[in-house]
Design a protein around this motif. Structure first.
Motif, PDB file in Angstrom:
ATOM      1  N   GLN A  73       0.823  -1.206   0.000  1.00 45.56           N
ATOM      2  CA  GLN A  73       0.000   0.000   0.000  1.00 45.56           C
ATOM      3  C   GLN A  73       0.861   1.262   0.000  1.00 45.56           C
ATOM      4  O   GLN A  73       0.590   2.208  -0.745  1.00 45.56           O
ATOM      5  CB  GLN A  73      -0.922   0.011   1.230  1.00 45.56           C
ATOM      6  N   THR A  74       1.891   1.284   0.833  1.00 48.64           N
ATOM      7  CA  THR A  74       2.753   2.466   0.930  1.00 48.64           C
ATOM      8  C   THR A  74       3.450   2.727  -0.389  1.00 48.64           C
ATOM      9  O   THR A  74       3.425   3.847  -0.909  1.00 48.64           O
ATOM     10  CB  THR A  74       3.799   2.292   2.053  1.00 48.64           C
ATOM     11  N   PHE A  75       4.096   1.706  -0.958  1.00 44.70           N
ATOM     12  CA  PHE A  75       4.864   1.893  -2.185  1.00 44.70           C
ATOM     13  C   PHE A  75       3.981   2.369  -3.341  1.00 44.70           C
ATOM     14  O   PHE A  75       4.276   3.371  -3.988  1.00 44.70           O
ATOM     15  CB  PHE A  75       5.589   0.598  -2.580  1.00 44.70           C
ATOM     16  N   PHE A  76       2.900   1.649  -3.604  1.00 42.17           N
ATOM     17  CA  PHE A  76       2.078   1.999  -4.760  1.00 42.17           C
ATOM     18  C   PHE A  76       1.352   3.331  -4.582  1.00 42.17           C
ATOM     19  O   PHE A  76       1.206   4.092  -5.544  1.00 42.17           O
ATOM     20  CB  PHE A  76       1.084   0.873  -5.081  1.00 42.17           C
ATOM     21  N   THR A  77       0.914   3.637  -3.367  1.00 43.09           N
ATOM     22  CA  THR A  77       0.242   4.916  -3.137  1.00 43.09           C
ATOM     23  C   THR A  77       1.221   6.071  -3.302  1.00 43.09           C
ATOM     24  O   THR A  77       0.895   7.079  -3.940  1.00 43.09           O
ATOM     25  CB  THR A  77      -0.401   4.943  -1.739  1.00 43.09           C
ATOM     26  N   MET A  78       2.423   5.918  -2.779  1.00 44.47           N
ATOM     27  CA  MET A  78       3.430   6.972  -2.892  1.00 44.47           C
ATOM     28  C   MET A  78       3.899   7.124  -4.345  1.00 44.47           C
ATOM     29  O   MET A  78       4.035   8.236  -4.851  1.00 44.47           O
ATOM     30  CB  MET A  78       4.621   6.630  -1.991  1.00 44.47           C
ATOM     31  N   TYR A  80       2.523   5.781  -7.358  1.00 43.19           N
ATOM     32  CA  TYR A  80       1.557   5.885  -8.447  1.00 43.19           C
ATOM     33  C   TYR A  80       0.237   6.546  -8.060  1.00 43.19           C
ATOM     34  O   TYR A  80      -0.653   6.670  -8.891  1.00 43.19           O
ATOM     35  CB  TYR A  80       1.264   4.487  -9.013  1.00 43.19           C
ATOM     36  N   GLY A  81       0.092   6.910  -6.804  1.00 45.58           N
ATOM     37  CA  GLY A  81      -1.156   7.522  -6.368  1.00 45.58           C
ATOM     38  C   GLY A  81      -2.259   6.510  -6.125  1.00 45.58           C
ATOM     39  O   GLY A  81      -3.417   6.872  -5.952  1.00 45.58           O
ATOM     40  N   GLY A  82      -1.914   5.234  -6.102  1.00 44.28           N
ATOM     41  CA  GLY A  82      -2.901   4.204  -5.840  1.00 44.28           C
ATOM     42  C   GLY A  82      -2.330   2.827  -6.080  1.00 44.28           C
ATOM     43  O   GLY A  82      -1.328   2.668  -6.780  1.00 44.28           O
ATOM     44  N   THR A  83      -2.975   1.852  -5.510  1.00 42.94           N
ATOM     45  CA  THR A  83      -2.552   0.465  -5.663  1.00 42.94           C
ATOM     46  C   THR A  83      -2.976  -0.049  -7.042  1.00 42.94           C
ATOM     47  O   THR A  83      -3.657   0.651  -7.797  1.00 42.94           O
ATOM     48  CB  THR A  83      -3.215  -0.402  -4.585  1.00 42.94           C
ATOM     49  N   ILE A  84      -2.609  -1.277  -7.348  1.00 41.14           N
ATOM     50  CA  ILE A  84      -2.990  -1.870  -8.630  1.00 41.14           C
ATOM     51  C   ILE A  84      -4.521  -1.899  -8.760  1.00 41.14           C
ATOM     52  O   ILE A  84      -5.061  -1.597  -9.827  1.00 41.14           O
ATOM     53  CB  ILE A  84      -2.376  -3.281  -8.775  1.00 41.14           C
ATOM     54  N   GLY A  85      -5.200  -2.219  -7.680  1.00 35.17           N
ATOM     55  CA  GLY A  85      -6.660  -2.208  -7.701  1.00 35.17           C
ATOM     56  C   GLY A  85      -7.225  -0.830  -8.031  1.00 35.17           C
ATOM     57  O   GLY A  85      -8.167  -0.704  -8.822  1.00 35.17           O
ATOM     58  N   LYS A  86      -6.666   0.207  -7.437  1.00 37.02           N
ATOM     59  CA  LYS A  86      -7.126   1.572  -7.728  1.00 37.02           C
ATOM     60  C   LYS A  86      -6.809   1.962  -9.169  1.00 37.02           C
ATOM     61  O   LYS A  86      -7.616   2.617  -9.834  1.00 37.02           O
ATOM     62  CB  LYS A  86      -6.504   2.560  -6.744  1.00 37.02           C
ATOM     63  N   ILE A  87      -5.648   1.564  -9.662  1.00 30.73           N
ATOM     64  CA  ILE A  87      -5.283   1.876 -11.042  1.00 30.73           C
ATOM     65  C   ILE A  87      -6.265   1.213 -12.006  1.00 30.73           C
ATOM     66  O   ILE A  87      -6.734   1.846 -12.956  1.00 30.73           O
ATOM     67  CB  ILE A  87      -3.827   1.449 -11.319  1.00 30.73           C
ATOM     68  N   ILE A  88      -6.585  -0.051 -11.758  1.00 32.49           N
ATOM     69  CA  ILE A  88      -7.550  -0.772 -12.606  1.00 32.49           C
ATOM     70  C   ILE A  88      -8.920  -0.096 -12.557  1.00 32.49           C
ATOM     71  O   ILE A  88      -9.600   0.026 -13.579  1.00 32.49           O
ATOM     72  CB  ILE A  88      -7.642  -2.254 -12.186  1.00 32.49           C
ATOM     73  N   MET A  89      -9.329   0.365 -11.376  1.00 30.40           N
ATOM     74  CA  MET A  89     -10.642   1.001 -11.217  1.00 30.40           C
ATOM     75  C   MET A  89     -10.626   2.482 -11.606  1.00 30.40           C
ATOM     76  O   MET A  89     -11.642   3.168 -11.479  1.00 30.40           O
ATOM     77  CB  MET A  89     -11.134   0.849  -9.772  1.00 30.40           C
ATOM     78  N   PHE A 108       2.556   5.924   4.209  1.00 29.94           N
ATOM     79  CA  PHE A 108       2.809   4.950   5.275  1.00 29.94           C
ATOM     80  C   PHE A 108       1.725   5.047   6.348  1.00 29.94           C
ATOM     81  O   PHE A 108       1.172   4.034   6.785  1.00 29.94           O
ATOM     82  CB  PHE A 108       4.201   5.159   5.870  1.00 29.94           C
ATOM     83  N   ASN A 109       1.406   6.275   6.760  1.00 22.15           N
ATOM     84  CA  ASN A 109       0.354   6.503   7.744  1.00 22.15           C
ATOM     85  C   ASN A 109      -0.954   5.901   7.247  1.00 22.15           C
ATOM     86  O   ASN A 109      -1.647   5.182   7.973  1.00 22.15           O
ATOM     87  CB  ASN A 109       0.198   8.015   7.965  1.00 22.15           C
ATOM     88  N   ARG A 110      -1.289   6.168   5.998  1.00 29.42           N
ATOM     89  CA  ARG A 110      -2.521   5.658   5.400  1.00 29.42           C
ATOM     90  C   ARG A 110      -2.536   4.131   5.401  1.00 29.42           C
ATOM     91  O   ARG A 110      -3.538   3.505   5.718  1.00 29.42           O
ATOM     92  CB  ARG A 110      -2.630   6.214   3.976  1.00 29.42           C
ATOM     93  N   SER A 111      -1.415   3.529   5.072  1.00 26.99           N
ATOM     94  CA  SER A 111      -1.322   2.066   5.008  1.00 26.99           C
ATOM     95  C   SER A 111      -1.469   1.425   6.383  1.00 26.99           C
ATOM     96  O   SER A 111      -2.163   0.416   6.530  1.00 26.99           O
ATOM     97  CB  SER A 111       0.020   1.660   4.395  1.00 26.99           C
TER      98      SER A 111
END
Length: 149
Positions: A73-78, A80-89, A108-111
């Protein structure tokens, strides 16, 4: 704070992501991470003889699974602005102060608070259904908003 978010949404012509989009992104991410965990633990799980022993094996790796979730969650949000699921959606996470991808600390806090919300019977996610800006606990603590990309 709510008035500032209203002003921000109107000024920047932002559209909030729907609960349905967020739930679908959540489901996609959970499936991806579960498959990853199954691959990592395949040798151990394949040796389990009964359903109870499979459950015992998966429960013994719960802390590792939560760590993988936080890192993912931390890596993808930082990055790309979202995880793979968010990117797909076609939705993304923005930091309210910058209107761009959240910083490392915010991601990190969000995750971490996302995992905390999961541990506490998903109440943080239920909160998002009642919030006018669809912010869950992890969005509130990280000062983020999930919008359509």
């Amino acid at each position: 704070m709510d008035e500032q978010i209203d002003t921000l949404i109107q000024r920047e012509h932002l559209e909030l992501a729907s609960i349905r989009q967020r739930a679908a992104a959540f489901g996609i991410d959970e499936v991806l991470l579960s498959v990853l965990l199954m691959i990592i633990l395949w040798d151990t799980i394949s040796k389990a003889q009964t359903l109870e022993s499979m459950i015992s094996v998966s429960n013994s790796f719960l802390l590792e699974y939560m760590s993988i979730k936080i890192i993912y969650q931390t890596f993808f949000t930082m990055q790309y602005g979202g995880t793979i699921g968010k990117i797909i959606m076609k939705i993304r996470v923005i930091e309210l102060s910058t209107l761009s991808h959240p910083s490392f600390l915010s991601s990190f806090n969000r995750s971490v608070f996302r995992v905390v919300s999961e541990i506490l019977f998903y109440f943080g996610f239920i909160w998002a259904m009642l919030d006018p800006y669809r912010r869950s606990w992890h969005d509130r603590t990280a000062r983020t908003l999930v919008i359509n990309a």
